[in-house]
Design a protein around this motif. Structure first.
Motif, PDB file in Angstrom:
ATOM      1  N   GLU A 113      22.787 -21.989 -13.867  1.00  0.00           N
ATOM      2  CA  GLU A 113      23.506 -23.140 -13.316  1.00  0.00           C
ATOM      3  C   GLU A 113      24.007 -24.061 -14.429  1.00  0.00           C
ATOM      4  OE1 GLU A 113      25.363 -24.993 -10.320  1.00  0.00           O
ATOM      5  OE2 GLU A 113      24.159 -23.184 -10.095  1.00  0.00           O
ATOM      6  N   MET A 114      23.209 -24.253 -15.457  1.00  0.00           N
ATOM      7  CA  MET A 114      23.624 -25.082 -16.588  1.00  0.00           C
ATOM      8  C   MET A 114      24.839 -24.479 -17.282  1.00  0.00           C
ATOM      9  SD  MET A 114      20.143 -26.454 -18.420  1.00  0.00           S
ATOM     10  CE  MET A 114      21.046 -27.055 -19.822  1.00  0.00           C
ATOM     11  N   GLN A 115      24.839 -23.168 -17.458  1.00  0.00           N
ATOM     12  CA  GLN A 115      25.979 -22.519 -18.092  1.00  0.00           C
ATOM     13  C   GLN A 115      27.243 -22.682 -17.263  1.00  0.00           C
ATOM     14  OE1 GLN A 115      24.460 -18.548 -18.624  1.00  0.00           O
ATOM     15  NE2 GLN A 115      23.634 -18.996 -20.657  1.00  0.00           N
ATOM     16  N   THR A 116      27.085 -22.520 -15.955  1.00  0.00           N
ATOM     17  CA  THR A 116      28.222 -22.703 -15.059  1.00  0.00           C
ATOM     18  C   THR A 116      28.754 -24.135 -15.149  1.00  0.00           C
ATOM     19  OG1 THR A 116      27.306 -21.058 -13.544  1.00  0.00           O
ATOM     20  CG2 THR A 116      28.986 -22.538 -12.656  1.00  0.00           C
ATOM     21  N   LEU A 117      27.850 -25.092 -15.119  1.00  0.00           N
ATOM     22  CA  LEU A 117      28.264 -26.496 -15.200  1.00  0.00           C
ATOM     23  C   LEU A 117      28.860 -26.831 -16.555  1.00  0.00           C
ATOM     24  CD1 LEU A 117      25.365 -28.296 -13.287  1.00  0.00           C
ATOM     25  CD2 LEU A 117      27.687 -27.831 -12.489  1.00  0.00           C
ATOM     26  N   ASP A 118      28.323 -26.248 -17.620  1.00  0.00           N
ATOM     27  CA  ASP A 118      28.895 -26.464 -18.956  1.00  0.00           C
ATOM     28  C   ASP A 118      30.329 -25.951 -19.020  1.00  0.00           C
ATOM     29  OD1 ASP A 118      26.877 -27.836 -20.298  1.00  0.00           O
ATOM     30  OD2 ASP A 118      25.877 -25.991 -20.974  1.00  0.00           O
ATOM     31  N   ASN A 119      30.550 -24.773 -18.445  1.00  0.00           N
ATOM     32  CA  ASN A 119      31.909 -24.215 -18.432  1.00  0.00           C
ATOM     33  C   ASN A 119      32.858 -25.095 -17.625  1.00  0.00           C
ATOM     34  OD1 ASN A 119      31.101 -22.042 -19.983  1.00  0.00           O
ATOM     35  ND2 ASN A 119      30.795 -20.692 -18.237  1.00  0.00           N
ATOM     36  N   LYS A 120      32.385 -25.554 -16.482  1.00  0.00           N
ATOM     37  CA  LYS A 120      33.207 -26.431 -15.644  1.00  0.00           C
ATOM     38  C   LYS A 120      33.491 -27.740 -16.357  1.00  0.00           C
ATOM     39  CE  LYS A 120      33.573 -28.388 -11.038  1.00  0.00           C
ATOM     40  NZ  LYS A 120      32.983 -28.521  -9.714  1.00  0.00           N
ATOM     41  N   LEU A 121      32.480 -28.269 -17.025  1.00  0.00           N
ATOM     42  CA  LEU A 121      32.630 -29.516 -17.764  1.00  0.00           C
ATOM     43  C   LEU A 121      33.645 -29.366 -18.895  1.00  0.00           C
ATOM     44  CD1 LEU A 121      31.439 -32.344 -17.656  1.00  0.00           C
ATOM     45  CD2 LEU A 121      29.663 -31.591 -19.219  1.00  0.00           C
ATOM     46  N   GLU A 122      33.588 -28.259 -19.593  1.00  0.00           N
ATOM     47  CA  GLU A 122      34.548 -27.997 -20.674  1.00  0.00           C
ATOM     48  C   GLU A 122      35.969 -27.927 -20.115  1.00  0.00           C
ATOM     49  OE1 GLU A 122      35.614 -24.383 -23.754  1.00  0.00           O
ATOM     50  OE2 GLU A 122      33.544 -24.590 -23.066  1.00  0.00           O
ATOM     51  N   PHE A 123      36.129 -27.235 -18.991  1.00  0.00           N
ATOM     52  CA  PHE A 123      37.440 -27.138 -18.349  1.00  0.00           C
ATOM     53  C   PHE A 123      37.956 -28.516 -17.934  1.00  0.00           C
ATOM     54  CE2 PHE A 123      39.880 -26.841 -14.398  1.00  0.00           C
ATOM     55  CZ  PHE A 123      40.950 -26.082 -14.816  1.00  0.00           C
ATOM     56  N   LEU A 124      37.089 -29.319 -17.319  1.00  0.00           N
ATOM     57  CA  LEU A 124      37.498 -30.649 -16.860  1.00  0.00           C
ATOM     58  C   LEU A 124      37.854 -31.567 -18.025  1.00  0.00           C
ATOM     59  CD1 LEU A 124      34.988 -31.289 -13.936  1.00  0.00           C
ATOM     60  CD2 LEU A 124      37.412 -30.709 -13.777  1.00  0.00           C
ATOM     61  N   ARG A 125      37.115 -31.459 -19.104  1.00  0.00           N
ATOM     62  CA  ARG A 125      37.434 -32.283 -20.286  1.00  0.00           C
ATOM     63  C   ARG A 125      38.784 -31.893 -20.874  1.00  0.00           C
ATOM     64  NH1 ARG A 125      31.321 -32.471 -22.394  1.00  0.00           N
ATOM     65  NH2 ARG A 125      30.772 -34.440 -21.395  1.00  0.00           N
ATOM     66  N   THR A 126      39.069 -30.605 -20.890  1.00  0.00           N
ATOM     67  CA  THR A 126      40.376 -30.144 -21.361  1.00  0.00           C
ATOM     68  C   THR A 126      41.484 -30.670 -20.454  1.00  0.00           C
ATOM     69  OG1 THR A 126      39.382 -28.125 -22.248  1.00  0.00           O
ATOM     70  CG2 THR A 126      41.757 -28.102 -21.920  1.00  0.00           C
ATOM     71  N   GLU A 127      41.254 -30.590 -19.161  1.00  0.00           N
ATOM     72  CA  GLU A 127      42.235 -31.095 -18.206  1.00  0.00           C
ATOM     73  C   GLU A 127      42.412 -32.608 -18.356  1.00  0.00           C
ATOM     74  OE1 GLU A 127      43.230 -31.030 -13.420  1.00  0.00           O
ATOM     75  OE2 GLU A 127      41.542 -29.858 -14.188  1.00  0.00           O
ATOM     76  N   LEU A 128      41.315 -33.319 -18.598  1.00  0.00           N
ATOM     77  CA  LEU A 128      41.395 -34.768 -18.795  1.00  0.00           C
ATOM     78  C   LEU A 128      42.226 -35.098 -20.032  1.00  0.00           C
ATOM     79  CD1 LEU A 128      40.521 -37.639 -17.994  1.00  0.00           C
ATOM     80  CD2 LEU A 128      38.477 -37.299 -19.389  1.00  0.00           C
ATOM     81  N   GLU A 129      42.046 -34.346 -21.098  1.00  0.00           N
ATOM     82  CA  GLU A 129      42.852 -34.560 -22.305  1.00  0.00           C
ATOM     83  C   GLU A 129      44.336 -34.361 -22.009  1.00  0.00           C
ATOM     84  OE1 GLU A 129      41.428 -31.964 -25.361  1.00  0.00           O
ATOM     85  OE2 GLU A 129      39.470 -32.937 -25.464  1.00  0.00           O
ATOM     86  N   GLN A 130      44.644 -33.327 -21.227  1.00  0.00           N
ATOM     87  CA  GLN A 130      46.042 -33.058 -20.884  1.00  0.00           C
ATOM     88  C   GLN A 130      46.630 -34.160 -20.006  1.00  0.00           C
ATOM     89  OE1 GLN A 130      45.778 -29.191 -19.089  1.00  0.00           O
ATOM     90  NE2 GLN A 130      45.682 -28.119 -21.067  1.00  0.00           N
ATOM     91  N   VAL A 131      45.859 -34.618 -19.040  1.00  0.00           N
ATOM     92  CA  VAL A 131      46.339 -35.687 -18.160  1.00  0.00           C
ATOM     93  C   VAL A 131      46.533 -36.980 -18.957  1.00  0.00           C
ATOM     94  CG1 VAL A 131      45.674 -37.172 -16.216  1.00  0.00           C
ATOM     95  CG2 VAL A 131      45.405 -34.705 -16.040  1.00  0.00           C
ATOM     96  N   THR A 132      45.595 -37.273 -19.841  1.00  0.00           N
ATOM     97  CA  THR A 132      45.711 -38.477 -20.674  1.00  0.00           C
ATOM     98  C   THR A 132      46.944 -38.386 -21.579  1.00  0.00           C
ATOM     99  OG1 THR A 132      43.305 -38.747 -20.627  1.00  0.00           O
ATOM    100  CG2 THR A 132      44.498 -39.937 -22.340  1.00  0.00           C
TER     101      THR A 132
END
Length: 139
Positions: free
Chosen positions: A75-94
């Motif tokens: 579950e931690m690995q899954t959440l880490d991957n999701k978190l990495e994806f969301l941070r990348t998306e946040l950088e793009q939106v910003t």
């Protein structure tokens, strides 16, 4: 022609400004979701430490704890991957928000310059038209 250009530039700036709120809203939701996932990861780490406790002496309890710990790791690995994806998306939106802001500023400046130029042209034509009747015609 220049009045048309001024109107066109102002409309472009308004169009870009109208796009901005949806990106800002997306940015806020991403930040909220990232914060939630960070908190969740902290809680999972605590649960994992609890599952690792070595004070259990029964075999079935050790096996259960190990299975539970492995599930938490997955579950931690899954959440880490999701978190990495969301941070990348946040950088793009910003970055998109910054680009839109810059574009609005540049287009607004161009609209003001075009408006100033159009006003100067109208004033020059008006002065020329006012000065025209005083010309002496030679025959």
């Amino acid at each position: 022609m220049s009045d048309r250009k001024v109107k066109l530039l102002k409309n472009m700036a308004l169009k870009e400004q109208a796009r901005m709120p949806q990106y800002v809203q997306r940015q806020k939701s991403l930040i909220k979701e990232i914060t939630h996932l960070d908190d969740l990861l902290v809680r999972i780490k605590k649960l994992r430490e609890d599952a690792r406790s070595n004070d259990v002496m029964q075999a079935h309890r050790l096996q259960t704890n190990r299975w539970y710990e492995l599930r938490l790791i997955e579950e931690m690995q899954t959440l880490d991957n999701k978190l990495e994806f969301l941070r990348t998306e946040l950088e793009q939106v910003t970055a998109t928000i910054a680009q839109i802001g810059h574009k609005v500023q540049r287009v607004s400046e161009k609209a003001q310059d075009a408006q100033r130029t159009a006003k100067q042209d109208r004033e020059a034509k008006q002065e020329h038209a006012n000065a025209a009747p005083f010309r002496i015609k030679r025959t």
